[in-house]
Scaffold this motif. Structure first.
Motif, PDB file in Angstrom:
ATOM      1  N   MET A 138      -7.709  35.758  32.798  1.00 10.84           N
ATOM      2  CA  MET A 138      -6.306  36.071  32.521  1.00 10.84           C
ATOM      3  C   MET A 138      -5.731  35.221  31.398  1.00 10.84           C
ATOM      4  O   MET A 138      -4.720  35.599  30.790  1.00 10.84           O
ATOM      5  N   TRP A 139      -6.373  34.098  31.073  1.00  8.90           N
ATOM      6  CA  TRP A 139      -5.887  33.282  29.963  1.00  8.90           C
ATOM      7  C   TRP A 139      -6.049  34.002  28.626  1.00  8.90           C
ATOM      8  O   TRP A 139      -5.316  33.723  27.665  1.00  8.90           O
ATOM      9  N   VAL A 140      -7.012  34.934  28.536  1.00  7.20           N
ATOM     10  CA  VAL A 140      -7.241  35.613  27.251  1.00  7.20           C
ATOM     11  C   VAL A 140      -6.562  36.979  27.196  1.00  7.20           C
ATOM     12  O   VAL A 140      -6.571  37.619  26.148  1.00  7.20           O
ATOM     13  N   LEU A 141      -5.976  37.434  28.304  1.00 11.42           N
ATOM     14  CA  LEU A 141      -5.318  38.743  28.323  1.00 11.42           C
ATOM     15  C   LEU A 141      -3.831  38.605  27.985  1.00 11.42           C
ATOM     16  O   LEU A 141      -3.222  37.576  28.258  1.00 11.42           O
ATOM     17  N   PRO A 142      -3.245  39.659  27.407  1.00  6.88           N
ATOM     18  CA  PRO A 142      -1.819  39.606  27.056  1.00  6.88           C
ATOM     19  C   PRO A 142      -0.932  39.936  28.246  1.00  6.88           C
ATOM     20  O   PRO A 142      -1.382  40.493  29.246  1.00  6.88           O
ATOM     21  N   GLU A 143       0.339  39.615  28.102  1.00  7.13           N
ATOM     22  CA  GLU A 143       1.333  40.026  29.077  1.00  7.13           C
ATOM     23  C   GLU A 143       1.581  41.523  28.941  1.00  7.13           C
ATOM     24  O   GLU A 143       1.255  42.137  27.923  1.00  7.13           O
ATOM     25  N   SER A 144       2.121  42.135  29.984  1.00  6.04           N
ATOM     26  CA  SER A 144       2.475  43.549  29.944  1.00  6.04           C
ATOM     27  C   SER A 144       3.484  43.810  28.825  1.00  6.04           C
ATOM     28  O   SER A 144       4.563  43.199  28.802  1.00  6.04           O
ATOM     29  N   PRO A 145       3.167  44.716  27.877  1.00  2.00           N
ATOM     30  CA  PRO A 145       4.131  45.015  26.804  1.00  2.00           C
ATOM     31  C   PRO A 145       5.465  45.519  27.349  1.00  2.00           C
ATOM     32  O   PRO A 145       6.529  45.221  26.799  1.00  2.00           O
ATOM     33  N   ARG A 146       5.435  46.277  28.450  1.00  2.00           N
ATOM     34  CA  ARG A 146       6.679  46.801  29.017  1.00  2.00           C
ATOM     35  C   ARG A 146       7.554  45.672  29.554  1.00  2.00           C
ATOM     36  O   ARG A 146       8.778  45.699  29.411  1.00  2.00           O
ATOM     37  N   TRP A 147       6.943  44.684  30.195  1.00  2.00           N
ATOM     38  CA  TRP A 147       7.727  43.552  30.684  1.00  2.00           C
ATOM     39  C   TRP A 147       8.300  42.766  29.515  1.00  2.00           C
ATOM     40  O   TRP A 147       9.461  42.319  29.561  1.00  2.00           O
ATOM     41  N   LEU A 148       7.518  42.588  28.453  1.00  5.77           N
ATOM     42  CA  LEU A 148       8.003  41.859  27.280  1.00  5.77           C
ATOM     43  C   LEU A 148       9.192  42.573  26.636  1.00  5.77           C
ATOM     44  O   LEU A 148      10.157  41.933  26.215  1.00  5.77           O
ATOM     45  N   ILE A 149       9.121  43.910  26.559  1.00 11.77           N
ATOM     46  CA  ILE A 149      10.241  44.684  26.026  1.00 11.77           C
ATOM     47  C   ILE A 149      11.474  44.474  26.883  1.00 11.77           C
ATOM     48  O   ILE A 149      12.597  44.294  26.378  1.00 11.77           O
TER      49      ILE A 149
END
Length: 458
Positions: free
Chosen positions: A189-200
């Motif tokens: 999980m350290w190399v995976l991104p956050e959910s784009p929808r949550w970031l929006i």
């Protein structure tokens, strides 16, 4: 043509890797619940646990899971899906190691509470994260990776039980080995991104664009980013508090669907078969404990293979059709199991028949309400409330799990196995009626399209 095809293959490999890492949360769920049967055989001697304490050992993990599910949505909405999955992995490692090294009942139970807490967090946030990072065309298969991992985790737990059945203090290995997939999840999980929808939703458009570029393996994400921003703006304009889902008639139907599927997934008896299969098979005619556990392992393998088939067809046949087919299969197999117990069937031939019908029941579950419950609750709720709404549905699912497992032996004592499985068959029939009247088809639609369609049509 060669360059776009190569880019698409690269995107496929990237996305499969992402889904495999994120789906490890489901493996923690499956292993943590499936390992209990083998561990209990040892703990009765090591810690002199009586029947009440054995029940408490199982219950504390389920209670921890309910608590984890209750807070998962709030945490995921506030801190992000990725951070919660990192915390989930860390808690699972701590709980597994603490339980494995325990020299007192208190430490043993504390370890299992932590494992249960992590299971509850994973059961909510893993399908949520997977649904939000994928594309509409792949969402059914990708979110079902969570259910596949749950099935694999249960199957692996059965295998570990067999492997360490004759090892001194084998229960410590059974509990401790659960830390390995949790470590893999934490590192991955350290190399995976956050959910784009949550970031929006948090107003972090630049980070959302970078996450999309990583997920899609392309810099051309402007159109998708604009769609997410538009959907996020519409969400923020709505009143979407959790009580609003019950007060607003346009949203209430969504909660009824989620909670209804949560209950029906459990009250149709799946965990009775998974938890008590060795005992059922022994009482039916497989008198050898090894053969009963081996038959249970076969059921676990069927669970895995049927989930793989579900992944293949969810995005082509659709959720609703596959759900109905599976529920009919569950109903028929439950009626056959009830008849087999009422006759009753005796001897090896009767036991083999019960095992085969149980396998059909598990396969029908694994191709329908098993994965589709998790998939649909990750799809139907508005973004602004999705985490908390999924939490509520997951809590109800865990509470139904506790109720069904807790009263099974009492039901059998009162009305027999035949009558008990007849009740589960009646629940399967109600689930079919519920699906026909309430459950929508979401195949091929973006999460934003599903939200708009369900709210406008409610």
């Amino acid at each position: 043509m060669g360059q776009p095809e190569a880019s698409e293959k690269h995107q496929d490999r990237r996305f499969v890797l992402i889904a495999v890492i994120a789906g490890l949360g489901g493996l923690l769920f499956g292993y943590g619940t499936g390992i209990v049967a083998g561990v209990l055989l040892f703990l009765t001697h090591t810690f002199q646990l009586n029947g009440s304490l054995q029940g408490a050992f199982v219950a504390v993990a389920l209670g921890g899971a309910a608590l984890g599910a209750a807070i998962a949505g709030m945490l995921a909405d506030r801190w992000g899906r990725r951070r919660v999955l990192l915390a989930t992995a860390a808690i699972f490692v701590l709980g597994s190691v603490l339980a494995a090294l325990a020299n007192t009942v208190l430490l043993l139970f504390l370890g299992r509470v932590l494992v249960g807490l992590a299971i509850g967090l994973a059961s909510t946030v893993t399908p949520l994260y997977l649904a939000e990072i994928t594309t509409p065309a792949r969402r059914g298969a990708i979110v079902t990776i969570n259910q596949l991992y749950i099935s694999i985790g249960i199957f692996v737990a059965y295998g570990v039980n067999l492997l360490f059945a004759n090892v001194t203090s084998g229960w410590r290995w059974m509990l401790g080995l659960g830390a390995l997939p949790a470590i893999l999840l934490f590192v991955g999980m350290w190399v995976l991104p956050e959910s784009p929808r949550w970031l929006i939703q948090q107003g972090l458009a630049i980070r959302a664009a970078a996450a999309l570029q990583y997920l899609r393996s392309t810099m051309q994400v402007t159109a998708e980013l604009h769609s997410l921003q538009q959907g996020g703006a519409e969400n923020n304009a709505r009143s979407t508090s959790l009580p609003e889902l019950f007060r607003n008639p346009k949203l209430r139907r969504l909660m009824i669907i989620g909670l209804g599927l949560a209950v029906f997934q459990q009250v149709t008896g799946i965990n009775v078969v998974l938890y008590f299969a060795p005992r059922i098979f022994q009482e039916t005619g497989l008198s050898s404990p090894f053969m009963a556990i081996l038959a249970t392992g076969g059921i676990g393998l069927v669970n895995v293979l049927a989930t793989v088939l579900a992944m293949r067809f969810l995005d082509s046949l659709g959720r609703r059709k596959l759900l109905l087919w599976g529920l009919w299969g569950m109903l028929i197999s439950l009626l056959l199991l009830s008849a087999g117990f009422l006759l009753p069937l005796q001897g090896l031939a009767g036991a083999i028949l019960i095992v085969l019908v149980s396998a059909i029941f598990v396969a029908s579950f694994a191709m329908s309400i098993g994965p589709i419950f998790w998939l649909l609750i990750s799809e139907i709720f508005p973004l602004a409330i999705r985490g908390r709404a999924m939490s509520l549905a997951t809590v109800i699912n865990w509470l139904a799990n506790m109720l069904v497992a807790g009263v099974f032996l009492d039901l059998v004592g009162a009305i027999g196995r035949g009558g008990t499985f007849l009740i589960y068959a009646a629940m399967a029939l109600l689930a079919i009626i519920f699906t026909l009247k309430m459950v929508p088809e979401t195949k091929g639609l973006s999460l934003e399209q599903i939200e708009q369609q369900l709210i406008s049509n409610s």
